[in-house]
Design an enzyme around this catalytic site. Sequence first.
Site, PDB file in Angstrom:
ATOM      1  N   TYR A   1      -0.540  -6.469   4.222  1.00  0.00           N
ATOM      2  CA  TYR A   1      -1.053  -7.377   5.252  1.00  0.00           C
ATOM      3  C   TYR A   1       0.072  -8.083   5.989  1.00  0.00           C
ATOM      4  O   TYR A   1      -0.043  -8.394   7.169  1.00  0.00           O
ATOM      5  CB  TYR A   1      -2.049  -8.375   4.654  1.00  0.00           C
TER       6      TYR A   1
ATOM      7  N   CYS B   1      -6.268 -19.836   0.106  1.00  0.00           N
ATOM      8  CA  CYS B   1      -6.092 -19.789  -1.344  1.00  0.00           C
ATOM      9  C   CYS B   1      -7.328 -19.147  -1.973  1.00  0.00           C
ATOM     10  O   CYS B   1      -8.461 -19.497  -1.618  1.00  0.00           O
ATOM     11  CB  CYS B   1      -5.893 -21.204  -1.879  1.00  0.00           C
TER      12      CYS B   1
ATOM     13  N   HIS C   1     -14.739 -10.350  11.142  1.00  0.00           N
ATOM     14  CA  HIS C   1     -14.000  -9.913   9.961  1.00  0.00           C
ATOM     15  C   HIS C   1     -12.825 -10.826   9.622  1.00  0.00           C
ATOM     16  O   HIS C   1     -11.894 -10.414   8.944  1.00  0.00           O
ATOM     17  CB  HIS C   1     -13.519  -8.464  10.149  1.00  0.00           C
TER      18      HIS C   1
ATOM     19  N   THR D   1     -14.881   0.794  19.078  1.00  0.00           N
ATOM     20  CA  THR D   1     -15.254   0.747  17.648  1.00  0.00           C
ATOM     21  C   THR D   1     -15.841   2.084  17.236  1.00  0.00           C
ATOM     22  O   THR D   1     -16.565   2.716  18.012  1.00  0.00           O
ATOM     23  CB  THR D   1     -16.256  -0.388  17.335  1.00  0.00           C
ATOM     24  N   SER D   2     -15.507   2.494  16.000  1.00  0.00           N
ATOM     25  CA  SER D   2     -16.043   3.766  15.507  1.00  0.00           C
ATOM     26  C   SER D   2     -17.500   3.614  15.077  1.00  0.00           C
ATOM     27  O   SER D   2     -18.147   4.605  14.748  1.00  0.00           O
ATOM     28  CB  SER D   2     -15.205   4.274  14.337  1.00  0.00           C
TER      29      SER D   2
ATOM     30  N   CYS E   1      -0.503 -21.317  -4.130  1.00  0.00           N
ATOM     31  CA  CYS E   1      -1.003 -22.592  -3.610  1.00  0.00           C
ATOM     32  C   CYS E   1      -0.674 -23.671  -4.653  1.00  0.00           C
ATOM     33  O   CYS E   1      -0.458 -23.354  -5.826  1.00  0.00           O
ATOM     34  CB  CYS E   1      -2.513 -22.465  -3.418  1.00  0.00           C
TER      35      CYS E   1
ATOM     36  N   ALA F   1      -9.550   2.076  26.593  1.00  0.00           N
ATOM     37  CA  ALA F   1     -10.075   0.787  27.045  1.00  0.00           C
ATOM     38  C   ALA F   1      -9.161   0.156  28.095  1.00  0.00           C
ATOM     39  O   ALA F   1      -9.635  -0.457  29.060  1.00  0.00           O
ATOM     40  CB  ALA F   1     -10.227  -0.151  25.854  1.00  0.00           C
TER      41      ALA F   1
ATOM     42  N   ARG G   1       1.050  -5.691   8.575  1.00  0.00           N
ATOM     43  CA  ARG G   1       0.079  -5.698   9.673  1.00  0.00           C
ATOM     44  C   ARG G   1       0.217  -6.969  10.501  1.00  0.00           C
ATOM     45  O   ARG G   1       0.114  -6.937  11.732  1.00  0.00           O
ATOM     46  CB  ARG G   1      -1.348  -5.589   9.130  1.00  0.00           C
TER      47      ARG G   1
HETATM   48  P1  OAD Z   1     -11.876   2.085  13.897  1.00  0.00           P
HETATM   49  O1  OAD Z   1     -10.437   2.339  13.692  1.00  0.00           O
HETATM   50  O2  OAD Z   1     -12.827   2.531  12.853  1.00  0.00           O
HETATM   51  O3  OAD Z   1     -12.347   2.744  15.259  1.00  0.00           O
HETATM   52  C1  OAD Z   1     -11.579   2.656  16.423  1.00  0.00           C
HETATM   53  C2  OAD Z   1     -12.341   3.372  17.503  1.00  0.00           C
HETATM   54  O4  OAD Z   1     -11.675   3.177  18.740  1.00  0.00           O
HETATM   55  C3  OAD Z   1     -12.458   4.876  17.291  1.00  0.00           C
HETATM   56  O5  OAD Z   1     -13.762   5.298  17.649  1.00  0.00           O
HETATM   57  C4  OAD Z   1     -11.396   5.456  18.255  1.00  0.00           C
HETATM   58  O6  OAD Z   1     -11.785   6.737  18.731  1.00  0.00           O
HETATM   59  C5  OAD Z   1     -11.444   4.433  19.364  1.00  0.00           C
HETATM   60  N1  OAD Z   1     -10.180   4.246  20.113  1.00  0.00           N
HETATM   61  C6  OAD Z   1      -8.899   4.401  19.671  1.00  0.00           C
HETATM   62  N2  OAD Z   1      -8.044   4.053  20.623  1.00  0.00           N
HETATM   63  C7  OAD Z   1      -8.768   3.675  21.707  1.00  0.00           C
HETATM   64  C8  OAD Z   1      -8.451   3.190  23.018  1.00  0.00           C
HETATM   65  N3  OAD Z   1      -7.184   2.998  23.409  1.00  0.00           N
HETATM   66  N4  OAD Z   1      -9.472   2.895  23.874  1.00  0.00           N
HETATM   67  C9  OAD Z   1     -10.760   3.081  23.485  1.00  0.00           C
HETATM   68  N5  OAD Z   1     -11.118   3.530  22.271  1.00  0.00           N
HETATM   69  C10 OAD Z   1     -10.154   3.810  21.389  1.00  0.00           C
HETATM   70  O7  OAD Z   1     -12.025   0.506  14.183  1.00  0.00           O
HETATM   71  P2  OAD Z   1     -13.302  -0.419  14.003  1.00  0.00           P
HETATM   72  O8  OAD Z   1     -14.525   0.242  14.485  1.00  0.00           O
HETATM   73  O9  OAD Z   1     -12.923  -1.744  14.570  1.00  0.00           O
HETATM   74  O10 OAD Z   1     -12.828  -3.867   8.762  1.00  0.00           O
HETATM   75  O11 OAD Z   1     -13.362  -0.558  12.433  1.00  0.00           O
HETATM   76  C11 OAD Z   1     -14.306  -1.394  11.883  1.00  0.00           C
HETATM   77  C12 OAD Z   1     -13.762  -2.070  10.659  1.00  0.00           C
HETATM   78  O12 OAD Z   1     -13.270  -1.094   9.742  1.00  0.00           O
HETATM   79  C13 OAD Z   1     -12.550  -2.933  10.891  1.00  0.00           C
HETATM   80  O13 OAD Z   1     -12.875  -4.215  11.391  1.00  0.00           O
HETATM   81  C14 OAD Z   1     -11.964  -3.032   9.529  1.00  0.00           C
HETATM   82  C15 OAD Z   1     -12.081  -1.589   9.095  1.00  0.00           C
HETATM   83  O14 OAD Z   1     -12.230  -1.364   7.768  1.00  0.00           O
HETATM   84  C16 OAD Z   1     -12.339  -4.619   7.780  1.00  0.00           C
HETATM   85  O15 OAD Z   1     -11.154  -4.666   7.518  1.00  0.00           O
HETATM   86  C17 OAD Z   1     -13.396  -5.407   7.085  1.00  0.00           C
END
Ligand code: OAD
Length: 241
Positions: free
Chosen positions: A58, A118, A110, A180-181, A140, A223, A61
Site C-alpha cells: 500500500y 489504527c 472503498h 469500472t469493470s 499507534c 476516459a 500504491r
Molecule cells: P478494474 O481494474 O476492475 O476495472 C478497470 C476498468 O477500466 C476495466 O474495465 C478496464 O477495461 C477499464 N479501463 C482501463 N483503462 C481505461 C481508460 N483509460 N479509460 C476507460 N476505461 C479504462 O477497476 P474497478 O472496477 O474500479 O476494490 O475495480 C473495482 C474494485 O476492485 C476496486 O475499487 C478495488 C478492486 O478490488 C477494493 O480494493 C475494495
Amino acid sequence: MREAPTIVVFTGAGISQESGIPTFRDEEGRGLWERFRPEELATPEAFAAHPEVVWRWYRWRFEKVRAASPNAGHLAIASWQARFPTLLVVTQNVDRLHQRAGSRDVVELHGDLWTARCDRCGREVEMTAAIDMPGEPPRCGCGGRYRPNVVWFGETLPYAAFERAHRAAAGCDLLLVVGTSARVYPAAGLIEVAAAAGSAIVEVNRDETPLSPLATRTFRGAAGAVLPRLADELERWLSRS
Ligand code: OAD
C-alpha cells in the site's frame, strides 16, 4: 445530459489509469490483480498474517497516487459541476483525484488511501505522516497497528457512503459509468439499481463489461479522450440553445 437534471457519475480505476495509476483488472492483463493475488494483499487476514508485506504494497500504491495528477477525464467531470449543481461523483477509487481535479461532492465507496487508521482504536492519521513513522506498519500509541484506510475484500463498505450512493443511483436520470469493470459488488450493483429505476446508463470504458448490456449508450475508448469530447459537445450544444 442535456435532458437529465440529476446526474450521477460512477467511476472506477479506469479513470485514473491515464494518470499512471495501475488498474485492478483489464482485458490486456495489465491490472494489479493479474500480478498480485487479492487474498494475499487486500484482506484483513493478509494484514494479520503479513502486516509488513501488505503495508509495503500500500505504501508503493500510495507513492504512485501521491505522484499522480488528475487527467483530462477527472477535469471534464469537475467542469460539469457548474452546469449541474447537484452532480454527484461516486467513486470506487481511493486516490482523491476527483477532489484534486475540483469535484466537490464525491462519495468514496472503498475508502481513502491518503489516510491510515489504527486497527485497534480507529485513530486516523495522514498517510504522508504514517509512511515516515518507524515500523512497517507503524504502531499507534494504543499498541494497535496503522493500516490503510481502505475497504478490503470481506469488509463492509462505509455505511453512510453506500447508503447515499444507493439513494442517488435509485433517483438519478443519468448514470455515467466510467472505467469500472463492474465486477466488484456491492458497488457494481449501483448500475443495476439505476437501470431498474429507469435511469439512462452511459458507459465509458475501453472494454466491454458484464453490465455493458444495461447501457443505453456506450463509448468505447479511454476516459481521458472520451470525457473531454463529451464536455465539448455539451458546451457547443448549450451555447447554441
Ligand atoms: P478494474 O481494474 O476492475 O476495472 C478497470 C476498468 O477500466 C476495466 O474495465 C478496464 O477495461 C477499464 N479501463 C482501463 N483503462 C481505461 C481508460 N483509460 N479509460 C476507460 N476505461 C479504462 O477497476 P474497478 O472496477 O474500479 O476494490 O475495480 C473495482 C474494485 O476492485 C476496486 O475499487 C478495488 C478492486 O478490488 C477494493 O480494493 C475494495
